[in-house]
Design an enzyme around this catalytic site. Structure first.
Site, mmCIF file in Angstrom:
data_model
loop_
_atom_site.group_PDB
_atom_site.id
_atom_site.type_symbol
_atom_site.label_atom_id
_atom_site.label_comp_id
_atom_site.label_asym_id
_atom_site.label_seq_id
_atom_site.Cartn_x
_atom_site.Cartn_y
_atom_site.Cartn_z
ATOM 1 N N GLU A 1 30.019 -5.082 -52.422
ATOM 2 C CA GLU A 1 31.243 -4.918 -51.634
ATOM 3 C C GLU A 1 31.387 -6.099 -50.678
ATOM 4 O OE1 GLU A 1 34.095 -4.154 -51.207
ATOM 5 O OE2 GLU A 1 34.394 -2.179 -50.336
ATOM 6 N N ASP B 1 32.928 -1.461 -43.322
ATOM 7 C CA ASP B 1 33.683 -1.322 -42.072
ATOM 8 C C ASP B 1 33.494 0.107 -41.549
ATOM 9 O OD1 ASP B 1 35.540 -2.148 -40.083
ATOM 10 O OD2 ASP B 1 37.227 -1.427 -41.254
ATOM 11 N N PHE C 1 38.997 -9.166 -37.333
ATOM 12 C CA PHE C 1 39.554 -9.133 -38.681
ATOM 13 C C PHE C 1 39.291 -10.482 -39.336
ATOM 14 C CE2 PHE C 1 42.330 -8.833 -42.240
ATOM 15 C CZ PHE C 1 42.301 -7.480 -42.553
HETATM 16 P P1 IMP Z 1 35.844 0.939 -45.071
HETATM 17 O O1 IMP Z 1 36.122 2.084 -45.975
HETATM 18 O O2 IMP Z 1 36.510 1.106 -43.737
HETATM 19 O O3 IMP Z 1 34.382 0.605 -44.911
HETATM 20 O O4 IMP Z 1 36.654 -0.237 -45.684
HETATM 21 C C1 IMP Z 1 36.169 -1.308 -46.291
HETATM 22 C C2 IMP Z 1 37.365 -2.089 -46.809
HETATM 23 O O5 IMP Z 1 38.313 -2.374 -45.770
HETATM 24 C C3 IMP Z 1 36.894 -3.410 -47.323
HETATM 25 O O6 IMP Z 1 36.572 -3.325 -48.689
HETATM 26 C C4 IMP Z 1 38.075 -4.296 -47.057
HETATM 27 O O7 IMP Z 1 38.968 -4.228 -48.147
HETATM 28 C C5 IMP Z 1 38.767 -3.709 -45.869
HETATM 29 N N1 IMP Z 1 38.425 -4.434 -44.614
HETATM 30 C C6 IMP Z 1 37.739 -3.965 -43.563
HETATM 31 N N2 IMP Z 1 37.613 -4.895 -42.612
HETATM 32 C C7 IMP Z 1 38.222 -6.002 -43.079
HETATM 33 C C8 IMP Z 1 38.424 -7.337 -42.550
HETATM 34 O O8 IMP Z 1 37.996 -7.712 -41.445
HETATM 35 N N3 IMP Z 1 39.097 -8.198 -43.336
HETATM 36 C C9 IMP Z 1 39.582 -7.867 -44.573
HETATM 37 N N4 IMP Z 1 39.417 -6.645 -45.108
HETATM 38 C C10 IMP Z 1 38.748 -5.716 -44.366
HETATM 39 MG MG MG Z 2 37.860 -4.384 -50.290
#
Ligand code: IMP
Ligand code: MG
Length: 183
Positions: free
Chosen positions: A106, A110, A159
């Protein structure tokens, strides 16, 4: 939009990806592995990482999309985006994972909602092992207690784009990982 600021240079990324590749090679010595990249963000990381892994390996990809009221890209940039945690598969893997050594790749961990969901559905397929490799980790944003087995860099709550990561589908091709200022 204001200027992008480099957080991690291409050289820093390349060095760290090489280290993770060596680590995986050691950890799975004598075994075959399946890399599963989460589309689209992980594609570049997977391609670089896999070339530093000296093992019998195959590639697969999985696609996900999150439900919930996705805000505008600007809103997502300012306050992040918290999905409902309900994730939908848009593309499944092409092979049986039963008794395989799977490494889920991945771009960024986040809130942890996406990987928690993916881990659950992949574990149900009874792989021999399931490990997670995340290039980036924003621990301060976590909503689900999940950790990656291999982490490239822990980063602050900014971000970021580049090296596969996008903002409204742009910037995935930047060689460095850059911060988009929130203002
Ligand atoms: P999670 O389910 O919140 O852990 O989301 C992960 C997904 O959110 C990643 O696969 C990214 O697609 C997106 N994401 C989270 N933070 C960022 C960032 O800083 N830049 C770009 N995409 C992000
Ligand atoms: Mg992603």
């Amino acid at each position: 939009m204001s200027e992008l600021r480099v957080l991690l240079t291409r050289d820093q990324i390349a060095n760290r990806v090489l280290e993770i590749g060596k680590q995986i090679t050691r950890d799975f010595q004598g075994k075959s592995i399946v890399f599963i990249g989460v589309l689209k963000g992980a594609a570049i990381f997977l391609g670089d990482l896999a070339r530093h892994v000296d093992l019998d390996a195959s590639f697969d990809f999985i696609g996900v999309s999150s439900y919930g009221n996705r805000p505008s890209p600007t809103q997502e940039l300012r306050s992040g985006w918290d999905s409902t945690g309900e994730v939908r598969l848009t593309k499944d893997v092409d092979q049986s994972l039963r008794d395989k050594n799977v490494i889920l790749v991945e771009d960024i961990l986040d809130t942890g909602l996406t990987l928690t969901y993916l881990k659950k559905i992949l574990v149900a397929r009874q792989p021999s092992t399931l490990k997670i490799a995340a290039l980036l980790d924003k621990p301060s944003r976590r909503k689900q207690a999940i950790e990656a087995d291999y982490v490239g860099f822990k980063i602050p709550d900014e971000f970021v784009v580049g090296y596969g990561l996008d903002y409204a589908e742009r910037y995935r091709n930047l060689p460095d990982i850059c911060i988009i200022p929130r203002d």
